[in-house]
Structure formats: structure tokens, C-alpha cells
Design a protein around this motif. Structure first.
Motif, PDB file in Angstrom:
ATOM      1  N   THR A  28      24.048  -5.934   0.193  1.00 18.83           N
ATOM      2  CA  THR A  28      25.321  -6.526   0.600  1.00 18.83           C
ATOM      3  C   THR A  28      26.395  -5.462   0.788  1.00 18.83           C
ATOM      4  O   THR A  28      27.052  -5.388   1.836  1.00 18.83           O
ATOM      5  CB  THR A  28      25.780  -7.557  -0.444  1.00 18.83           C
ATOM      6  N   ALA A  29      26.567  -4.610  -0.233  1.00 21.87           N
ATOM      7  CA  ALA A  29      27.644  -3.620  -0.176  1.00 21.87           C
ATOM      8  C   ALA A  29      27.380  -2.521   0.843  1.00 21.87           C
ATOM      9  O   ALA A  29      28.323  -2.012   1.473  1.00 21.87           O
ATOM     10  CB  ALA A  29      27.854  -3.018  -1.563  1.00 21.87           C
ATOM     11  N   ARG A  30      26.113  -2.135   1.023  1.00 20.78           N
ATOM     12  CA  ARG A  30      25.818  -0.962   1.844  1.00 20.78           C
ATOM     13  C   ARG A  30      25.478  -1.285   3.300  1.00 20.78           C
ATOM     14  O   ARG A  30      25.664  -0.437   4.173  1.00 20.78           O
ATOM     15  CB  ARG A  30      24.692  -0.161   1.204  1.00 20.78           C
ATOM     16  N   ILE A  31      24.966  -2.482   3.533  1.00 18.64           N
ATOM     17  CA  ILE A  31      24.559  -2.826   4.902  1.00 18.64           C
ATOM     18  C   ILE A  31      25.389  -3.980   5.447  1.00 18.64           C
ATOM     19  O   ILE A  31      26.050  -3.856   6.486  1.00 18.64           O
ATOM     20  CB  ILE A  31      23.059  -3.188   4.958  1.00 18.64           C
ATOM     21  N   LEU A  32      25.390  -5.117   4.775  1.00 18.18           N
ATOM     22  CA  LEU A  32      25.953  -6.341   5.352  1.00 18.18           C
ATOM     23  C   LEU A  32      27.481  -6.349   5.377  1.00 18.18           C
ATOM     24  O   LEU A  32      28.084  -6.746   6.375  1.00 18.18           O
ATOM     25  CB  LEU A  32      25.423  -7.562   4.603  1.00 18.18           C
ATOM     26  N   PRO A  65      29.755  -3.750   5.353  1.00 15.10           N
ATOM     27  CA  PRO A  65      30.375  -2.843   6.339  1.00 15.10           C
ATOM     28  C   PRO A  65      30.041  -3.169   7.793  1.00 15.10           C
ATOM     29  O   PRO A  65      30.675  -2.628   8.706  1.00 15.10           O
ATOM     30  CB  PRO A  65      29.794  -1.465   5.973  1.00 15.10           C
ATOM     31  N   TRP A  66      29.079  -4.007   8.020  1.00 11.96           N
ATOM     32  CA  TRP A  66      28.639  -4.298   9.388  1.00 11.96           C
ATOM     33  C   TRP A  66      29.731  -5.090  10.111  1.00 11.96           C
ATOM     34  O   TRP A  66      30.102  -6.181   9.678  1.00 11.96           O
ATOM     35  CB  TRP A  66      27.354  -5.113   9.345  1.00 11.96           C
ATOM     36  N   PRO A  67      30.245  -4.613  11.220  1.00 13.26           N
ATOM     37  CA  PRO A  67      31.280  -5.366  11.957  1.00 13.26           C
ATOM     38  C   PRO A  67      30.760  -6.736  12.389  1.00 13.26           C
ATOM     39  O   PRO A  67      29.582  -6.905  12.729  1.00 13.26           O
ATOM     40  CB  PRO A  67      31.570  -4.481  13.170  1.00 13.26           C
ATOM     41  N   ALA A  91      25.487  -5.001  18.527  1.00 15.05           N
ATOM     42  CA  ALA A  91      25.772  -3.800  19.312  1.00 15.05           C
ATOM     43  C   ALA A  91      26.368  -2.693  18.446  1.00 15.05           C
ATOM     44  O   ALA A  91      26.406  -1.534  18.879  1.00 15.05           O
ATOM     45  CB  ALA A  91      26.732  -4.136  20.457  1.00 15.05           C
ATOM     46  N   ARG A  92      26.778  -3.024  17.234  1.00 14.41           N
ATOM     47  CA  ARG A  92      27.326  -2.013  16.327  1.00 14.41           C
ATOM     48  C   ARG A  92      26.505  -1.971  15.035  1.00 14.41           C
ATOM     49  O   ARG A  92      27.034  -1.771  13.954  1.00 14.41           O
ATOM     50  CB  ARG A  92      28.804  -2.317  16.038  1.00 14.41           C
ATOM     51  N   SER A  93      25.215  -2.155  15.175  1.00 13.61           N
ATOM     52  CA  SER A  93      24.340  -2.185  13.998  1.00 13.61           C
ATOM     53  C   SER A  93      24.287  -0.814  13.330  1.00 13.61           C
ATOM     54  O   SER A  93      24.355   0.210  14.015  1.00 13.61           O
ATOM     55  CB  SER A  93      22.924  -2.616  14.391  1.00 13.61           C
ATOM     56  N   PRO A  94      24.125  -0.776  11.999  1.00 19.16           N
ATOM     57  CA  PRO A  94      24.070   0.494  11.275  1.00 19.16           C
ATOM     58  C   PRO A  94      22.656   1.065  11.185  1.00 19.16           C
ATOM     59  O   PRO A  94      22.203   1.479  10.114  1.00 19.16           O
ATOM     60  CB  PRO A  94      24.600   0.112   9.896  1.00 19.16           C
ATOM     61  N   PHE A  95      21.939   1.078  12.290  1.00 19.58           N
ATOM     62  CA  PHE A  95      20.587   1.626  12.316  1.00 19.58           C
ATOM     63  C   PHE A  95      20.451   2.575  13.507  1.00 19.58           C
ATOM     64  O   PHE A  95      20.755   2.204  14.648  1.00 19.58           O
ATOM     65  CB  PHE A  95      19.541   0.516  12.407  1.00 19.58           C
ATOM     66  N   LYS A  96      19.980   3.769  13.224  1.00 15.43           N
ATOM     67  CA  LYS A  96      19.849   4.800  14.245  1.00 15.43           C
ATOM     68  C   LYS A  96      18.381   5.135  14.490  1.00 15.43           C
ATOM     69  O   LYS A  96      17.614   5.325  13.545  1.00 15.43           O
ATOM     70  CB  LYS A  96      20.595   6.073  13.815  1.00 15.43           C
ATOM     71  N   LEU A  97      17.993   5.244  15.749  1.00 13.40           N
ATOM     72  CA  LEU A  97      16.617   5.594  16.109  1.00 13.40           C
ATOM     73  C   LEU A  97      16.292   7.013  15.656  1.00 13.40           C
ATOM     74  O   LEU A  97      17.072   7.943  15.887  1.00 13.40           O
ATOM     75  CB  LEU A  97      16.435   5.482  17.621  1.00 13.40           C
ATOM     76  N   VAL A  98      15.118   7.178  15.013  1.00  9.62           N
ATOM     77  CA  VAL A  98      14.679   8.530  14.640  1.00  9.62           C
ATOM     78  C   VAL A  98      13.316   8.877  15.228  1.00  9.62           C
ATOM     79  O   VAL A  98      12.959  10.057  15.286  1.00  9.62           O
ATOM     80  CB  VAL A  98      14.645   8.731  13.109  1.00  9.62           C
ATOM     81  N   ALA A  99      12.540   7.889  15.684  1.00  9.13           N
ATOM     82  CA  ALA A  99      11.224   8.209  16.250  1.00  9.13           C
ATOM     83  C   ALA A  99      10.695   7.037  17.068  1.00  9.13           C
ATOM     84  O   ALA A  99      10.984   5.870  16.780  1.00  9.13           O
ATOM     85  CB  ALA A  99      10.219   8.564  15.155  1.00  9.13           C
ATOM     86  N   ILE A 100       9.899   7.371  18.095  1.00  7.05           N
ATOM     87  CA  ILE A 100       9.080   6.406  18.833  1.00  7.05           C
ATOM     88  C   ILE A 100       7.644   6.880  18.682  1.00  7.05           C
ATOM     89  O   ILE A 100       7.346   8.060  18.909  1.00  7.05           O
ATOM     90  CB  ILE A 100       9.485   6.329  20.310  1.00  7.05           C
ATOM     91  N   VAL A 101       6.753   5.967  18.294  1.00  8.47           N
ATOM     92  CA  VAL A 101       5.397   6.365  17.915  1.00  8.47           C
ATOM     93  C   VAL A 101       4.373   5.527  18.674  1.00  8.47           C
ATOM     94  O   VAL A 101       4.446   4.290  18.697  1.00  8.47           O
ATOM     95  CB  VAL A 101       5.177   6.208  16.399  1.00  8.47           C
ATOM     96  N   ASN A 102       3.431   6.204  19.286  1.00  9.40           N
ATOM     97  CA  ASN A 102       2.303   5.568  19.973  1.00  9.40           C
ATOM     98  C   ASN A 102       1.117   5.534  19.015  1.00  9.40           C
ATOM     99  O   ASN A 102       0.572   6.566  18.660  1.00  9.40           O
ATOM    100  CB  ASN A 102       1.956   6.369  21.232  1.00  9.40           C
ATOM    101  N   ARG A 103       0.700   4.326  18.582  1.00  6.73           N
ATOM    102  CA  ARG A 103      -0.454   4.190  17.697  1.00  6.73           C
ATOM    103  C   ARG A 103      -1.624   3.544  18.434  1.00  6.73           C
ATOM    104  O   ARG A 103      -2.215   2.565  17.974  1.00  6.73           O
ATOM    105  CB  ARG A 103      -0.088   3.377  16.445  1.00  6.73           C
ATOM    106  N   LEU A 104      -1.972   4.108  19.570  1.00  3.86           N
ATOM    107  CA  LEU A 104      -3.166   3.671  20.297  1.00  3.86           C
ATOM    108  C   LEU A 104      -4.392   3.729  19.405  1.00  3.86           C
ATOM    109  O   LEU A 104      -5.333   2.947  19.550  1.00  3.86           O
ATOM    110  CB  LEU A 104      -3.366   4.543  21.531  1.00  3.86           C
ATOM    111  N   ASP A 105      -4.397   4.668  18.435  1.00  2.00           N
ATOM    112  CA  ASP A 105      -5.552   4.847  17.563  1.00  2.00           C
ATOM    113  C   ASP A 105      -5.827   3.644  16.677  1.00  2.00           C
ATOM    114  O   ASP A 105      -6.903   3.546  16.083  1.00  2.00           O
ATOM    115  CB  ASP A 105      -5.372   6.090  16.693  1.00  2.00           C
ATOM    116  N   GLU A 144      25.112   5.002   6.729  1.00  2.00           N
ATOM    117  CA  GLU A 144      26.250   4.656   5.882  1.00  2.00           C
ATOM    118  C   GLU A 144      27.523   5.095   6.586  1.00  2.00           C
ATOM    119  O   GLU A 144      27.724   6.278   6.858  1.00  2.00           O
ATOM    120  CB  GLU A 144      26.141   5.347   4.525  1.00  2.00           C
ATOM    121  N   ARG A 145      28.386   4.116   6.886  1.00  2.00           N
ATOM    122  CA  ARG A 145      29.594   4.422   7.654  1.00  2.00           C
ATOM    123  C   ARG A 145      30.857   4.440   6.798  1.00  2.00           C
ATOM    124  O   ARG A 145      31.935   4.703   7.297  1.00  2.00           O
ATOM    125  CB  ARG A 145      29.759   3.400   8.777  1.00  2.00           C
TER     126      ARG A 145
END
Length: 591
Positions: free
Chosen positions: A265-269, A271-273, A282-296, A322-323
Motif C-alpha cells: 500500500t505505502a510503496r506501490i498503491l 504513490p500511484w497517481p 500510463a503513469r505506472s511505477p514499473f520500468k522495463l528491464v528485459a525482453i526474453v525469448n523462451r522458445l526453449d 520508488e518515486r
């Protein structure tokens, strides 16, 4: 017209029984094409849980010309110790075939160990595979070309890859068919695990919650993925908030009480506009760090923890941001969207693989506008609404998984599935973590009894961790595996008869894979996009082993070549005809 089956040509002898243990290697249902009634071969596989492991295969053209659809006698032998009545394969024209050793439908002699059937063979592609091997050898004459084979993530052999003579491609001559993935044809940073800053910070496709840079509606944003996952019954904002609020209260999953982590609640919900009370995605507190292909994780032979479909999974890894307090930055809270790629036919899967392999072409500069556009055309095939019409909300999502310690110590992993359809149930709900028992079962007689009773199935990668186990008074399958210490995060019990079975079981769990069994400290991709040594060693040099000491038998160390396995798989699927896929075996794994 069948020739003698006493022995196959010598080139096939190079492919040991374990070669069949796959070029394919990691939880949710797959989107596949409609099928006919199960064949007896498929029923046999369903009953035994083990797909046939091939030792060798060849094809003899029955028509006068070798084309992309030549009627042929297809023959196979099983690996030593394999006992099956029938061998299901897919012909090069996509036809489901059953090879038999019963003297029927083209099989010459019942009981001679040679399984046969009549089907279509694409000799054009098979010949092109040999030409490609020859071309690679010509470009690097001082470096012997090899192909590796794998058994449940362990490399069991690496052999010289020698092209067949063009003279063998004649009607009436047994033409060997074998796996031929060229590992060094793949750039894993381009085609498998993509963390380059110019991709994860692409201003037209991603959004940075700290700087507000980028496109908040871009196709690689948390916003876009949640909007495409939602339905007319539940808004994307409500779908998201219902999912996240599960952390704020205790949850009961498979009889386990999953403790609340109120810091959500305090850290995500909080502060979320919000707009009119609803989360602004559109202002979510999540940032992309990787795209992964798991064809295997794909393949139709044998059981799979993920049931991810023939083309495996596509994954997006996000880090929470954390904003507050003026020090905006990523935090150790990873959210992984794991989609089952909705391609089922051999041709469709091969086209999908070719798209990823093309990202490794010399002309493709990682993070360039051309590269990012090509990558986006692949990812959009999977994430858009109705990509998988028969799954909940038409979304191809298999599961969302989280791995975090930001909300509360210790590190905890959770899993969520999009459940059902309609206004009352199409929500992301917490689910048991596949193949991972409740933590309190570790170092107990229950765990010992389960592993000892299922040792052959565990070693054959054909077991499941059931919701309940008869000798336990508590539910067996867990829902919130913890990692309090990476050096102590592995599964063991006094009295386990076969340590290799213990290791395989432990490595297939969430906390074993993210801990001691792979010498990993909590994450394989962290909030900054850095890779664990288990992955990073292969990214730098796929043929270099990452050694892991067994935590129980400390005199034993195991070499892992995870990226070489994934490279080999991608190249093989992208370039070989359907019959070669009969050698593939999906990996039973939780990650």
C-alpha cells in the motif's frame, strides 16, 4: 520398397541416446490448434508421461524426385533403454504420423527395433540445412563446427557437425535426419535475453516513471500489457489494482496462508497517481528491464511445467520504481509477464524462430531503430488482445510471476493466473507455484518419500508436484517460496536414495533455481537488468561452462551451458524441417 534396416548410416551413430534429450529446455496453458481424437501413441505418452527419446532417424524417398513434399519411408530407432509401442512425429508437411514397429503401414518387420511410417519429407529444407553447415565451416575453416546435446539443462555431449554429402540425396537411399543447431549463429543479447539500454529505454516504446521520458502508451510498457490483457468486464485499472491488493491481506492458496506484505500500500498503491479514483496506468511505477525469448520452453513432446505451447514463451521483466522521497529509482521487486506464444504448427513456429534469429543478423544493430521495429513486430504478435482467443480474455498470458524483497524480507516468489471468463472471475489470482512444495516440507520425511517414490520420473523429467501428497497432513504444493539465504536455498532430506534425483527436483523448484542449485542470489535478471552468473557466463561465451558445486555431495560439481542450449535450440528450430523436431524434448522446469 523398404531397404534393409539392419543398421542406419554411420552418421546417425554419432547421435547418442541422449541426443534426443532435447535441444529444448524454465508455469499456464497453451494456445494450440484444434486436434483430432488422440492417437494411441499420444494416449500412450499421456499415460506414461514420457515421450519416446530418439537415437536416430532417416528417410527414404519413394518418389522419383526429391522435393519439399516427397512421399517417403520414415524410420527411427529409440535410445537405449526406451520401451514404446509407437512413436508420434510430425511430417514435414505438418501431418501427424505414428511410427510403429508392428509390421504395419510401411513398417518392414515387427519387433526389429525400427519404427516406421509413410509420410512427407521436405528434402529441400533438409538439403539446405546441410548446405548451411558447409557454408559455416567454409567461413571458419580453423574452428571445428560442433553441435551440443542437452539433458534437462545439462550438456551431455558436443560433437563435430559434419554435413552430409550431396550424393546421399537420391531416391531409394536412406537420408539421415538429425538435429543441427549452430550455437554461434545466435547472438543471445540480440535474440534471447535483451537488456540493452537502447531497447529497454526506447523512447517510442517504453516509459521511465522516474524521468517521465518515453511513451507511456508504448507497446513495451506495463500500461500496454495490462490494457491488452483486460476485457470489457473489468477495466485495466481495476484488473491491476485487484491483482496488487492481494499483497495487502493474507491469502489462502492450496491450503497455505500466504502472509500479507502491507508495504504494498505505502510503496506501490498510495504513490500511484489516480484519475477519478482509478489507477493511471500510463503513469505506472514499473520500468522495463528485459525482453526474453523462451522458445526453449516449447515443444509438443513430453510434459511441460509451463504447458507453454510449441513456440515457448515471450517474457517482459519489469522492476518496481520508488518515486517518493526525491530519490526515484528501481527497487528489488521484479514483475515478469510470461506469455504462451500462440503459434502451434511447425511452419508457424519455424517462422517465429526465424524472426528471432534474424535479430542476430550482422545488419541488425542491437537497439537501433530497425532492430527495435523488428523486435516490436514479434512481441505484438503475442501481447495484443485476442492473440489467443480460447484463453481467458483472449490474452496469451500464461502467468505473471513476481520475485521481491522490497515489500518485506525475505525474498518471496509468487505466481498469478488470469482465471476464467466473465465479470466475476476474469481476474489475476494467486496460484500455487508449479513444481515447488510448501517450504515447511523441506528436510522432511514427506519430501524424502516423494523423491524416492518418483526417482525414475524425476530423472526422466516426467513428474509433477501434486497439490497434496498421501503421506503428508499438509498440502504439498506451495504458493509463496522464500529465499532467506541463497547459499541455503535448496531442497534436501535425510534418506534420499539418489542425489541426482534430489538435485533435479530441487533445481526445478522456484527457490532452488533462484538459489543454491544454480549458484544464484535471488534473481536471474535483477532490477537493473544485470544477469546472474548462471546466464551471464553463457552470454559472454556460450561454450564456457558455469560450474555449480552440489550442496549435498560437495565433491561433485556440475557444468551448465544454459545459453548454449538456448542458442542451439533457436538456430535448430529456425532452420530445420519438422521431422528434426522429433528429437526435441521440452524441459520440465519452473523457470
Amino acid at each position: 520398397m523398404k531397404q534393409s534396416s539392419k543398421k542406419f548410416p554411420g552418421v546417425l551413430r554419432a547421435w547418442s541416446g541422449v541426443v534426443a534429450a532435447s535441444l529444448l529446455a524454465g508455469c499456464g496453458g497453451s494456445e494450440s490448434l484444434p486436434s483430432e481424437e488422440p492417437t494411441s501413441a499420444a494416449q500412450e505418452q499421456a499415460q506414461t508421461g514420457v515421450a519416446p527419446i530418439l537415437d536416430s532417424m532417416d528417410a527414404i524417398a519413394l518418389d522419383g524426385e526429391l522435393t519439399s513434399k516427397t512421399r517417403s519411408l520414415i524410420r527411427a530407432k529409440l535410445a537405449q533403454g526406451q520401451v514404446h509401442q509407437q512413436v508420434p512425429v510430425v511430417s514435414d508437411s505438418g501431418q501427424a504420423l505414428v511410427l510403429n514397429d508392428q509390421g504395419l503401414n510401411g513398417d518392414e518387420q515387427a519387433g526389429d527395433g525400427v519404427f516406421s511410417a509413410i509420410g512427407d519429407v521436405d528434402f529441400v529444407t533438409h538439403r539446405a540445412t546441410q548446405d548451411r553447415i558447409r557454408e559455416f565451416q567454409a567461413r571458419n575453416p580453423q574452428t571445428p563446427l560442433t553441435v551440443a546435446t542437452f539433458d534437462n539443462r545439462v550438456r551431455v555431449s558436443e560433437r563435430a557437425l559434419t554435413p552430409l554429402s550431396p550424393d546421399v540425396f537420391r531416391p531409394g537411399v536412406p537420408i539421415p535426419i538429425f538435429p543441427a543447431g549452430i550455437s554461434h549463429a545466435v547472438k543471445p543479447e540480440n535474440s534471447l535475453i535483451i537488456t540493452h539500454p537502447n531497447v529497454v529505454n526506447d523512447p517510442t516504446r517504453t516509459y521511465d516513471p522516474c524521468t517521465n521520458a518515453g511513451n507511456p502508451n508504448g507497446v513495451w510498457t506495463f500500461n500496454h500489457l495490462m490494457r491488452e490483457m483486460a476485457s470489457s468486464y473489468v477495466s485495466p485499472a481495476n484488473l491491476t489494482e485487484h491483482w496488487l491488493r492481494q499483497w495487502t491481506v493474507n491469502q489462502n492458496i492450496n491450503g497455505w496462508t500466504v502472509p500479507a506484505r502491507p508495504a504494498m500500500t505505502a510503496r506501490i498503491l498510495t504513490p500511484w497517481p489516480r484519475s477519478s479514483g482509478a489507477l493511471e496506468l500510463a503513469r505506472s511505477p514499473f520500468k522495463l528491464v528485459a525482453i526474453v525469448n523462451r522458445l526453449d520452453l516449447g515443444g509438443s513432446a513430453g510434459p511441460s511445467a509451463y504447458a507453454s505451447g510449441n513456440a515457448g514463451e515471450l517474457r517482459f521483466v519489469f522492476a518496481a520504481v520508488e518515486r517518493s522521497s526525491g530519490a526515484c529509482g528501481v527497487r528489488p521487486f521484479l514483475v515478469i509477464f510470461e506469455y504462451g506464444v500462440p503459434h502451434a504448427s511447425c511452419d508457424a513456429v519455424r517462422t517465429w524462430a526465424q524472426g528471432w534469429l534474424n535479430l542476430s543478423a550482422p545488419s541488425m544493430i542491437l537497439g537501433s531503430s530497425a532492430y527495435n521495429a523488428a523486435l516490436a513486430s514479434l512481441t505484438q504478435q503475442v501481447v495484443v488482445r485476442n492473440a489467443a482467443p480460447r484463453k481467458p480474455n483472449g490474452s496469451a498470458i500464461n502467468q505473471i510471476r513476481t520475485n521481491e524483497e522490497w515489500l518485506r524480507y525475505p525474498w518471496e516468489l509468487r505466481e498469478f493466473h488470469l482465471m476464467g471468463s466473465g465479470p466475476s472471475v476474469n481476474r489475476l489470482q494467486g496460484q500455487p507455484t508449479v513444481l515447488t512444495p510448501g517450504d515447511s516440507h523441506n528436510n522432511t520425511t514427506v519430501l524424502r518419500d516423494f523423491i524416492n517414490a518418483n526417482t525414475p520420473a524425476i530423472l526422466a523429467n516426467s513428474y509433477a508436484a501434486p497439490p497434496v501428497y498421501p503421506t503428508s497432513s499438509m498440502p504439498f504444493l506451495g504458493a509463496f517460496p522464500w529465499i532467506s539465504s541463497p547459499t541455503d536455498s535448496y531442497w534436501r532430506a535425510s534418506g534420499i536414495s539418489v542425489n541426482d534425483a534430489r538435485h533435479v527436483f530441487s533445481r526445478n523448484t522456484c527457490n532452488g533455481c533462484h538459489g543454491r542449485e544454480t549458484r544464484t542470489e535471488f534473481t536471474h535478471i535483477d532490477e537493473y537488468g544485470a544477469l546472474s552468473p548462471f546466464l551471464a557466463t553463457g552470454m559472454a561465451s556460450p561454450s564456457t561452462a558455469f560450474w555449480v558445486q552440489d550442496p549435498v555431495v560437495t565433491s561433485l560439481s556440475r557444468p551448465f551451458y544454459e545459453i548454449q542450449m538456448r542458442n542451439t535450440n533457436l538456430d535448430s528450430v529456425a532452420n530445420q524441417a519438422c521431422l528434426a523436431r522429433a528429437f526435441d524434448r521440452p524441459l520440465l522446469s519452473a523457470h
